[in-house]
Design an enzyme around this catalytic site. Structure first.
Site, PDB file in Angstrom:
ATOM      1  N   PHE A  22       3.601  -3.022  -8.115  1.00  0.00           N
ATOM      2  CA  PHE A  22       2.966  -3.582  -6.919  1.00  0.00           C
ATOM      3  C   PHE A  22       3.206  -5.081  -6.804  1.00  0.00           C
ATOM      4  O   PHE A  22       3.271  -5.788  -7.817  1.00  0.00           O
ATOM      5  CB  PHE A  22       1.461  -3.262  -6.939  1.00  0.00           C
ATOM      6  CG  PHE A  22       1.190  -1.782  -7.027  1.00  0.00           C
ATOM      7  CD1 PHE A  22       0.791  -1.203  -8.221  1.00  0.00           C
ATOM      8  CD2 PHE A  22       1.397  -0.963  -5.927  1.00  0.00           C
ATOM      9  CE1 PHE A  22       0.584   0.167  -8.330  1.00  0.00           C
ATOM     10  CE2 PHE A  22       1.192   0.413  -6.012  1.00  0.00           C
ATOM     11  CZ  PHE A  22       0.790   0.975  -7.210  1.00  0.00           C
ATOM     12  N   ASP A  23       3.359  -5.545  -5.555  1.00  0.00           N
ATOM     13  CA  ASP A  23       3.536  -6.975  -5.286  1.00  0.00           C
ATOM     14  C   ASP A  23       2.243  -7.591  -4.769  1.00  0.00           C
ATOM     15  O   ASP A  23       2.021  -8.776  -4.907  1.00  0.00           O
ATOM     16  CB  ASP A  23       4.619  -7.178  -4.206  1.00  0.00           C
ATOM     17  CG  ASP A  23       5.939  -6.529  -4.609  1.00  0.00           C
ATOM     18  OD1 ASP A  23       6.624  -5.968  -3.733  1.00  0.00           O
ATOM     19  OD2 ASP A  23       6.255  -6.570  -5.822  1.00  0.00           O
ATOM     20  N   THR A  24       1.422  -6.766  -4.109  1.00  0.00           N
ATOM     21  CA  THR A  24       0.192  -7.286  -3.481  1.00  0.00           C
ATOM     22  C   THR A  24      -1.026  -6.545  -4.020  1.00  0.00           C
ATOM     23  O   THR A  24      -1.034  -5.312  -4.058  1.00  0.00           O
ATOM     24  CB  THR A  24       0.252  -7.123  -1.944  1.00  0.00           C
ATOM     25  OG1 THR A  24       1.409  -7.824  -1.451  1.00  0.00           O
ATOM     26  CG2 THR A  24      -1.000  -7.684  -1.274  1.00  0.00           C
TER      27      THR A  24
END
Ligand SMILES: O=C(O)[C@H](O)[C@H](O)COP(=O)(O)O
Ligand SMILES: [Mg+2]
Length: 329
Positions: A22-24
């Protein structure tokens, strides 16, 4: 300790692999970052680590007691990096809903059951209000003396959030405005049933009955709503007016609408981290993002399996967000 996986997804990655997916990260606050005024152990290090990895971090809370600016001061006090535009509270979302969705008339006022967080956010969008922290509304109404209860035709909405000074006078005023002013809106900041405190849990705004009935105003295939049932602060208003309030906070899409108005992210690379199945995890499911349940807040193990098992199932479950501190340098 590795992340236990709920039955929605395949194999359990380790903590590092989970973070790499995940990036966010959308973090709920009460029961995830802190309980009451106590930080969850290890969480500050985890947030610092995520920032060092270039992850996007947003905070999404149903707690209406503070404005974004006040939450920013709370983060500063804990030495946790956070900017105002990364913080989304139900008081802020309610002010945006009134201002931008309802285009609330300038010649009307909102009757507030709640505290300074709601008042500050309504002021920030130029919406007139009455009630809230007004000392007059905190003076108990003598039995049989209804002289303080008079309709005010300029009240165009009742907005109910957390209010430790709740009393009969406030309820009688809300009832009078809703029942007498045609078109008066009934809004609640959030529908949480209980509030995680360092001592255990306390009553929330009102608790939710999971009907998974879609909200009438949105596409039935994407958003599932939950109905506010009898509960703490706001539910008596439902009971005596017969009105079902519009819930602004999680799991409703209004909170996500506020976030998406300010931030872009890839849903496939975004995860909601929360402690409440009915609000946080359902919010993530409704939003088409992954969900991670932590057990440091209001969710009891009995909701994860057996006869009380919830029909709301997170993608991942860990004991605490602080567990990921094993990855911090
Ligand atoms: O009663 C409330 O306000 C809520 O239970 C509580 O504040 C939830 O806050 P969150 O877990 O969304 O940060
Ligand atoms: Mg919470």
């Amino acid at each position: 300790m590795t992340a236990k996986i709920a039955q929605r997804r395949s194999e359990a990655p380790g903590y590092a692999a989970l973070l790499d997916r995940f990036d966010t990260f959308l973090f709920d606050l009460d029961g995830v970052i802190w309980t009451g005024l106590v930080l969850v152990p290890g969480v500050a290090d985890v947030l610092t680590m995520l920032r060092s990895k270039g992850k996007n971090i947003l905070f999404v809370t149903n707690n209406s007691s503070k404005s974004r600016e006040t939450y920013k001061k709370a983060f500063d006090g804990f030495g946790i990096q956070a900017s105002v535009d990364e913080i989304f509270g139900s008081a802020y979302a309610s002010a945006i809903y009134l201002s931008q969705i309802l285009n609330f008339p300038v010649d009307k006022k909102v009757y507030v059951i709640g505290t300074k967080g709601i008042e500050d956010e309504l002021k920030s969008v130029g919406i007139n209000f009455t009630g809230g922290s007004d000392p007059e509304d905190r003076i108990l109404m003598p039995s049989g003396d209804h002289s303080s209860i008079n309709n005010d035709p300029s009240i165009g909405a009742v907005l109910c959030g957390g209010d430790h000074y709740i009393n009969y006078k406030k309820y009688a005023k809300a009832h009078t405005y809703i029942m007498n002013n045609s078109g008066c809106k009934f809004l609640i900041t959030n529908g949480d049933g209980s509030y995680p405190d360092s001592r255990g849990t306390l009553p929330g705004k009102s608790f939710l009955r999971r009907s998974l009935a879609a909200e009438p105003s949105v596409d039935h295939t994407t958003w599932h709503a939950v109905e506010p049932a009898c509960g703490a602060i706001s539910a008596p208003i439902s009971l005596y007016t017969g009105r079902t309030p519009t819930i602004i906070g999680k799991p409703s899409h209004y909170m996500m609408d506020c976030i998406l108005a300010a931030h872009d992210f890839d849903p496939a690379r975004t995860i909601m981290v929360g402690d409440n199945l009915d609000t946080d995890i359902l919010f993530g499911i409704n939003s088409g993002i992954a969900t991670l349940l932590v057990m440091t807040g209001v969710t009891d193990e009995s909701l994860l399996s057996g006869e009380n098992k919830s029909d709301i199932v997170p993608d991942y479950i860990v004991q605490s967000m602080g567990d990921f501190a094993v990855l911090a340098d």
